[in-house]
Design an enzyme around this catalytic site. Structure first.
Site, PDB file in Angstrom:
ATOM      1  CG  ASP A 283      -1.808   2.317   6.192  1.00 15.29           C
ATOM      2  OD1 ASP A 283      -2.208   1.752   5.205  1.00 15.29           O
ATOM      3  OD2 ASP A 283      -2.093   3.146   6.995  1.00 15.29           O
TER       4      ASP A 283
ATOM      5  CG  ASP B 110      -1.734   7.728   0.574  1.00 12.65           C
ATOM      6  OD1 ASP B 110      -0.957   8.829   0.299  1.00 12.65           O
ATOM      7  OD2 ASP B 110      -2.302   7.445  -0.762  1.00 12.65           O
TER       8      ASP B 110
ATOM      9  CG  ASP C 261      -1.628   1.398   1.546  1.00 11.12           C
ATOM     10  OD1 ASP C 261      -2.572   1.529   0.462  1.00 11.12           O
ATOM     11  OD2 ASP C 261      -1.564   1.963   2.396  1.00 11.12           O
TER      12      ASP C 261
END
Length: 224
Positions: free
Chosen positions: A167, A11, A9
């Site tokens: 995240d 961001d 991922d």
């Protein structure tokens, strides 16, 4: 099946753009003498929620609110913060280790391609990633698995041959729905208790060498 690729991922995982986002909105609310409700700030899905955030601020600030001026200030503030923003702690070492192990690298992000590529180019890391799969290239954002499926398609690999790194809970859900094992490193604004779908949960990328993390993953299709 042997792991051949890692899919990250962007961001909040590769770069902490989540904090710069929150800070930019907090500053705008305070400019109007208001405090941002941070408890509901981050959405449970990928994609752009800018319009919704401006609608909330406009309603709180009243009829004199100037969205164009607010956006210009907020963007300038965030861009300045990004000038010194690099990879999240431990990620540079992980990427270097992955390269040494001959693993292919990809990004699967709900953000637009120019955002992801621009930041990675700014830090000199873009060339490290063979594949970018981004939110403006798929019909639905995470937790929909479309962006992970696109990354796998571009890698030419089945999900069993790759591992995802996320995240957020909705990011983990997207990876798992695409058939991937997923290592979760919760960002500062996500609660660990919501990562039950993750194959492995870590406090940070500095917690263990990448090779150790990968060695302790269950076999594809095995129990987590």
């Amino acid at each position: 099946m042997v792991i051949k690729a890692l899919i990250f991922d962007f961001d909040g995982l590769l770069m902490d753009t989540e904090t710069t986002l929150l800070d930019s909105w907090r500053a705008e609310w305070r400019r109007h003498g208001l405090e941002l409700d941070e408890s509901a700030f981050f959405a449970d899905h990928g994609g752009d929620t800018t319009d919704e955030k401006y609608a909330l601020l406009a309603a709180a600030a009243g009829p004199g609110f100037d969205r164009a001026a607010s956006h210009a200030r907020r963007t300038a503030y965030r861009n300045e913060r990004h000038r010194s923003l690099g990879l999240t702690a431990g990620l540079d070492a992980w990427l270097g280790e992955a390269e040494g192990l001959g693993l292919r690298l990809a990004v699967a992000s709900s953000s637009p391609r120019d955002w992801v590529a621009g930041h990675l180019a700014r830090t000199g890391d873009l060339a490290r990633f063979e594949v970018l799969a981004c939110g403006d290239e798929v019909a639905a954002h995470k937790p929909d698995p479309a962006v992970y499926r696109l990354a796998l398609e571009r890698l030419g690999l089945p999900p069993e041959a790759a591992v995802a790194f996320e995240d957020t809970p909705h990011g983990v859900s997207a990876a798992v729905a695409a058939g991937l094992r997923c290592v979760a490193i919760p960002n500062l604004y996500a609660h660990n208790a919501r990562f039950g779908q993750a194959t492995k949960l870590l406090p940070s990328a500095e917690a263990a060498p990448l090779s150790v993390v990968l060695a302790h993953l269950p076999a594809a299709g095995g129990l987590t």
